[in-house]
Design a protein around this motif. Structure first.
Motif, mmCIF file in Angstrom:
data_model
loop_
_atom_site.group_PDB
_atom_site.id
_atom_site.type_symbol
_atom_site.label_atom_id
_atom_site.label_comp_id
_atom_site.label_asym_id
_atom_site.label_seq_id
_atom_site.Cartn_x
_atom_site.Cartn_y
_atom_site.Cartn_z
ATOM 1 N N MET A 169 0.831 -1.197 0.000
ATOM 2 C CA MET A 169 0.000 0.000 0.000
ATOM 3 C C MET A 169 0.875 1.260 0.000
ATOM 4 O O MET A 169 1.721 1.420 0.880
ATOM 5 C CB MET A 169 -0.908 0.022 1.243
ATOM 6 N N SER A 192 1.056 0.374 10.618
ATOM 7 C CA SER A 192 1.052 1.825 10.840
ATOM 8 C C SER A 192 1.987 2.235 11.970
ATOM 9 O O SER A 192 2.750 3.201 11.850
ATOM 10 C CB SER A 192 -0.367 2.315 11.138
ATOM 11 N N HIS A 224 -3.820 0.227 8.567
ATOM 12 C CA HIS A 224 -2.915 -0.853 8.175
ATOM 13 C C HIS A 224 -2.212 -1.376 9.427
ATOM 14 O O HIS A 224 -1.837 -0.590 10.305
ATOM 15 C CB HIS A 224 -1.881 -0.349 7.169
ATOM 16 N N GLU A 278 -2.941 7.194 3.711
ATOM 17 C CA GLU A 278 -2.958 6.291 2.572
ATOM 18 C C GLU A 278 -2.911 7.154 1.318
ATOM 19 O O GLU A 278 -3.685 8.115 1.195
ATOM 20 C CB GLU A 278 -4.232 5.448 2.586
#
Length: 359
Positions: A167, A212, A209, A187
């Motif tokens: 990501m 993080s 996530h 994000e």
């Protein structure tokens, strides 16, 4: 008390000027676009065509107006001025405008960074050594594809990294030259298709996530070690681990969603840090905020006045503005208590804007 006068300079400055105005500063801007809403937040906005023209425009404003501080956005990081700079000095910034130097910096810090890709090893992520926004980044899978990229950008030496999956994300930090505090995680929304598939197209704050927390710790370490002051952003890919990608030693394009999520002025945090004061603790993420940039699907002229849609939109073009296919048109926003609520709100506004634009 007379408010301090700040000059914000860069290719696109609306987000910084808006934050500064809301924090109580008198704002002037040098900006490529001077969109409608930038003029709402500034006493004066001067435009320029090419980045080479930017230093002269800044110098002219500093001659004509009493300016207390200069704050730079993307494209203006390395310029000097006759007024005090509120941010990282050009000599310090220079290293972090070169992606090969960023690679070496991350390697020296021993933080996870995608390794350089040897010649002939594919797939590889090609990036120009200089430049922001990611729109020229491309994954190539053969010598022929690499040659095609190099022919498309003959003046831009490339950095080639091994591809890591995950990501796209970032951490927004505030630093004082030796210490740093993370104020938000983001994000990153990428364009996802076409020649500019890896170009920045928006953000969701905060990121959701499992890595993080680890990403925040790495980001604070990077920002503190960089020697930068004020707003500093660290880009990552969250895959098997948080892979550090870039440092942005200036305000980032995620500023709008960060402020909406934490309910604090990032501009004031930046000024305070440049004067030696960091936040006592990481801010609480109060809500989820999302921004998406709409890009023209064809050559077009903006027929509608989109200003009445604010604050659900920003970077508002003037009616009659001609925009080439693939270029940014406007930013659209949504927010909510959860990521799903924020994306649903964004979808409603996105549909309304597209309908008015005939997209």
């Amino acid at each position: 008390m007379t408010p301090e006068r700040v000059l914000v300079a860069g290719f696109a400055t609306r987000h910084v000027a808006q934050s500064a105005c809301r924090a109580g500063y008198e704002v002037y801007a040098v900006d490529h676009f001077c969109d409608q809403d930038l003029r709402w937040y500034t006493k004066e906005c001067r435009t320029f065509e090419e980045l080479d023209d930017l230093p002269d425009c800044v110098a002219a404003v500093c001659r004509d107006r009493r300016i207390d501080m200069l704050v730079v956005a993307s494209g203006a990081e390395a310029i000097g001025a006759t007024v005090p700079l509120c941010g990282t000095a050009p000599a310090k910034v220079a290293r972090f405008l070169d992606k090969m130097e960023i690679q070496r910096f991350f390697e020296d810090l021993q933080v996870p960074v995608p390794p350089l890709a040897p010649d002939g090893v594919y797939p590889a992520m090609l990036k120009p050594r200089r430049g922001a926004g990611g729109w020229r980044n491309a994954v190539v899978r053969s010598d022929a594809a690499r040659r095609a990229w190099e022919e498309a950008f003959p003046d831009d030496p490339a950095v080639a990294q091994q591809v890591v999956e995950g990501m796209p994300a970032s951490v927004s930090c505030i630093a004082d030259g030796t210490r740093a505090v993370a104020i938000a995680t983001n994000e990153q929304i990428l364009r996802g298709q076409g020649a500019s598939a890896h170009g920045f197209a928006g953000s969701i704050t905060p990121v959701d996530h499992p890595l993080s927390g680890q990403m925040i710790a790495v980001a604070e370490r990077i920002a503190a070690a960089s020697g930068c002051v004020g707003s500093v952003g660290i880009d990552f890919v969250l895959g098997s681990e948080p892979w550090a990608i870039e440092i942005n030693p200036r305000f980032q394009a995620t500023l709008d969603t960060v402020e909406a999520a934490i309910g604090m002025s990032v501009f004031q945090l930046h000024v305070d840090a440049c004067r030696g004061t960091l936040p006592a603790k990481r801010p609480v993420q109060r809500r989820v905020a999302v921004r998406r940039i709409l890009f023209a699907d064809r050559d077009m002229a903006v027929g509608a006045d989109l200003a009445p849609l604010a604050p659900a939109v920003a970077d508002i073009p003037w009616p009659g503005t001609e925009i080439e296919e693939g270029h940014a048109v406007i930013s659209v926003y949504g927010s909510g208590a959860t990521r799903d609520e924020a994306l649903t709100a964004l979808g409603r506004e996105d549909e309304r804007v597209r309908r008015l634009l005939g997209m």
